[in-house]
Scaffold this active site. Structure first.
Site, mmCIF file in Angstrom:
data_model
loop_
_atom_site.group_PDB
_atom_site.id
_atom_site.type_symbol
_atom_site.label_atom_id
_atom_site.label_comp_id
_atom_site.label_asym_id
_atom_site.label_seq_id
_atom_site.Cartn_x
_atom_site.Cartn_y
_atom_site.Cartn_z
ATOM 1 C CB ILE A 1 -0.455 2.080 -7.443
ATOM 2 C CG1 ILE A 1 0.640 1.035 -7.669
ATOM 3 C CG2 ILE A 1 -0.172 3.367 -8.235
ATOM 4 C CD1 ILE A 1 0.584 0.363 -9.040
ATOM 5 C CE1 TYR A 2 -4.112 3.921 -0.547
ATOM 6 C CE2 TYR A 2 -1.843 3.187 -0.710
ATOM 7 C CZ TYR A 2 -3.086 3.098 -0.130
ATOM 8 O OH TYR A 2 -3.325 2.181 0.859
ATOM 9 C CG PHE A 3 -4.560 6.292 -8.792
ATOM 10 C CD1 PHE A 3 -3.950 6.703 -9.967
ATOM 11 C CD2 PHE A 3 -4.451 4.965 -8.413
ATOM 12 C CE1 PHE A 3 -3.253 5.794 -10.744
ATOM 13 C CE2 PHE A 3 -3.753 4.049 -9.185
ATOM 14 C CZ PHE A 3 -3.148 4.465 -10.357
#
Length: 183
Positions: A33-35
């Site tokens: 999960i990239y932010f």
């Protein structure tokens, strides 16, 4: 630590060569999960922040990882800081509270193989992208990078890899989906 990493496009023939050549370690399922940062666009600064959920052999592991900008022109080598996390939901809640926005989730199946002490090669099947091979070595400083990149590149070429990729799976998926990281 400096993560020296190269990646190439693969097919089943290359996967079979890796399986026949190197020692199998384990199969992993990753959900990354990239932010994006609230004050700077990581796609412009060539940085990444992700929460990785990793499942293997009945185990669960989660990591918060920061990756700095790439430091050479040929590979995906960059500074990497990783922290084990035990409560994914709480860390994601913390990132949201600090203004970080979720960009995209990358899902992959990874087979990990041992080459030698400190060097691994992985067979990655990325949902929506296809097959890739990554080779990786951790280094203490940048002095090792040039020599190790050449050595790792020669291993990949010996397996028949002809097309290499410096972009991350996130960048490739964003391009394919025609999204910008800030969105």
């Amino acid at each position: 630590m400096i993560e020296i990493e190269l990646k190439g496009y693969a097919n089943e023939k290359i996967f079979e060569r890796v399986r026949a050549t190197f020692e199998f370690m384990r199969k992993e399922i990753h959900e990354d999960i990239y932010f994006n940062h609230p004050c700077r666009d990581f796609s412009k600064t060539d940085e990444a922040l992700r929460v990785r959920i990793k499942r293997f052999n009945g185990h669960f592991e989660a990591l918060l990882t920061y990756k700095g900008p790439k430091i050479d022109e040929l590979s995906k080598t960059r500074k990497e800081i990783e922290v084990n996390i035990d409560n994914v939901e709480t860390y994601i809640e913390l990132l949201h509270a600090l203004g970080f926005k979720e960009v995209l989730t990358v899902k992959k199946t990874r087979e990990k193989y041992y080459i030698e002490k400190g060097v691994t090669i992985t067979l990655d099947e990325i949902e929506g992208l296809g097959k890739f091979v990554e080779i990786e070595k951790l280094a203490k400083d940048e002095k090792e990078v040039e020599k190790e990149v050449k050595r790792l590149l020669s291993i990949l070429k010996s397996l028949g890899i002809e097309r290499f990729e410096r972009k991350s799976y996130l960048e490739l998926l964003m391009e394919k989906l025609n999204l910008s990281e800030g969105s």
